[in-house]
Motif scaffolding. Structure first.
Motif, PDB file in Angstrom:
ATOM      1  N   UNK A  18       0.912  -8.456   3.248  1.00 61.02           N
ATOM      2  CA  UNK A  18       2.264  -7.917   3.096  1.00 61.02           C
ATOM      3  C   UNK A  18       3.292  -9.021   2.987  1.00 61.02           C
ATOM      4  N   UNK A  19       3.160 -10.054   3.830  1.00 63.44           N
ATOM      5  CA  UNK A  19       4.068 -11.197   3.747  1.00 63.44           C
ATOM      6  C   UNK A  19       3.910 -11.936   2.425  1.00 63.44           C
ATOM      7  N   UNK A  20       2.686 -12.116   2.005  1.00 64.10           N
ATOM      8  CA  UNK A  20       2.435 -12.818   0.737  1.00 64.10           C
ATOM      9  C   UNK A  20       3.065 -12.046  -0.420  1.00 64.10           C
ATOM     10  N   UNK A  21       2.840 -10.734  -0.449  1.00 62.57           N
ATOM     11  CA  UNK A  21       3.429  -9.915  -1.520  1.00 62.57           C
ATOM     12  C   UNK A  21       4.952  -9.907  -1.461  1.00 62.57           C
ATOM     13  N   UNK A  22       5.494  -9.922  -0.258  1.00 63.87           N
ATOM     14  CA  UNK A  22       6.951  -9.966  -0.113  1.00 63.87           C
ATOM     15  C   UNK A  22       7.514 -11.256  -0.691  1.00 63.87           C
ATOM     16  N   UNK A  23       6.928 -12.377  -0.331  1.00 65.04           N
ATOM     17  CA  UNK A  23       7.411 -13.665  -0.843  1.00 65.04           C
ATOM     18  C   UNK A  23       7.310 -13.736  -2.364  1.00 65.04           C
ATOM     19  N   UNK A  24       6.161 -13.400  -2.894  1.00 64.79           N
ATOM     20  CA  UNK A  24       5.972 -13.498  -4.339  1.00 64.79           C
ATOM     21  C   UNK A  24       6.799 -12.440  -5.065  1.00 64.79           C
ATOM     22  N   UNK A  25       6.916 -11.242  -4.477  1.00 68.43           N
ATOM     23  CA  UNK A  25       7.736 -10.191  -5.077  1.00 68.43           C
ATOM     24  C   UNK A  25       9.200 -10.571  -5.142  1.00 68.43           C
ATOM     25  N   UNK A  26       9.722 -11.161  -4.064  1.00 72.83           N
ATOM     26  CA  UNK A  26      11.120 -11.612  -4.083  1.00 72.83           C
ATOM     27  C   UNK A  26      11.331 -12.693  -5.134  1.00 72.83           C
ATOM     28  N   UNK A  27      10.364 -13.563  -5.264  1.00 70.30           N
ATOM     29  CA  UNK A  27      10.460 -14.605  -6.279  1.00 70.30           C
ATOM     30  C   UNK A  27      10.530 -14.001  -7.676  1.00 70.30           C
ATOM     31  N   UNK A  28       9.702 -13.020  -7.932  1.00 74.98           N
ATOM     32  CA  UNK A  28       9.696 -12.374  -9.252  1.00 74.98           C
ATOM     33  C   UNK A  28      11.004 -11.624  -9.500  1.00 74.98           C
ATOM     34  N   UNK A  29      11.501 -10.932  -8.487  1.00 75.14           N
ATOM     35  CA  UNK A  29      12.764 -10.194  -8.631  1.00 75.14           C
ATOM     36  C   UNK A  29      13.902 -11.148  -8.981  1.00 75.14           C
ATOM     37  N   UNK A  30      13.935 -12.299  -8.356  1.00 70.79           N
ATOM     38  CA  UNK A  30      15.017 -13.246  -8.644  1.00 70.79           C
ATOM     39  C   UNK A  30      14.911 -13.829 -10.046  1.00 70.79           C
ATOM     40  N   UNK A  31      13.692 -14.071 -10.508  1.00 73.11           N
ATOM     41  CA  UNK A  31      13.520 -14.552 -11.881  1.00 73.11           C
ATOM     42  C   UNK A  31      13.977 -13.481 -12.874  1.00 73.11           C
ATOM     43  N   UNK A  32      13.670 -12.236 -12.596  1.00 78.45           N
ATOM     44  CA  UNK A  32      14.118 -11.143 -13.467  1.00 78.45           C
ATOM     45  C   UNK A  32      15.643 -11.033 -13.449  1.00 78.45           C
ATOM     46  N   UNK A  33      16.251 -11.216 -12.278  1.00 73.39           N
ATOM     47  CA  UNK A  33      17.718 -11.178 -12.206  1.00 73.39           C
ATOM     48  C   UNK A  33      18.338 -12.284 -13.047  1.00 73.39           C
ATOM     49  N   UNK A  34      17.752 -13.458 -13.010  1.00 77.43           N
ATOM     50  CA  UNK A  34      18.251 -14.560 -13.837  1.00 77.43           C
ATOM     51  C   UNK A  34      18.123 -14.195 -15.314  1.00 77.43           C
TER      52      UNK A  34
END
Length: 132
Positions: A105-121
């Motif tokens: 869950x922590x791993x998915x949270x970290x990687x998911x947040x990273x992906x969300x921020x790249x999409x926002x950019x």
């Protein structure tokens, strides 16, 4: 003597329109309705102008900030995955053998947040390109 409806508030205009005898004073009723229309045009123009001002560009500073956060979260996710242990508040460490749900869950949270921020950019840059 005719009342000056331009100095009335919206509530006063509404009260005057409701309580006026439209048969006896049709011109006054028309003036009140025109004052309502004039104010609604002014309000809609002001709202449009404030909406245009509030649409700021997605600047380089915001993009840099999100990129740094994305790298940080991606780094944490990948290093925790490779080390086989992730840290949580209260000196709790989770690993895939003792508590796999919290670990992954922590791993998915970290990687998911990273992906969300790249999409926002990406979306911000695309929106900026459409404006220019």
């Amino acid at each position: 003597m005719e009342p000056d409806y331009s100095s009335y508030s919206i509530e006063e205009l509404n009260d005057a329109l409701v309580n006026i005898d439209k048969a006896a004073y049709p011109q006054r009723a028309k003036k009140i309705e025109l004052e309502f229309a004039k104010r609604s045009e002014v309000n809609s123009a002001a709202k449009e102008q404030s909406a245009v001002k509030s649409e700021t560009k997605f600047g380089a500073g915001s993009q840099l900030f999100l990129a740094l956060l994305s790298v940080f979260f991606l780094y944490n996710g990948v290093t925790d995955l490779l080390e086989g242990e992730t840290y949580s508040r209260g000196n709790n460490y989770y690993n895939p053998t003792d508590n796999p749900i919290m670990f992954y869950g922590h791993i998915l949270l970290y990687i998911g947040l990273s992906i969300v921020m790249v999409v926002m950019i990406y979306l911000g840059r695309r929106k900026n390109a459409k404006r220019t």
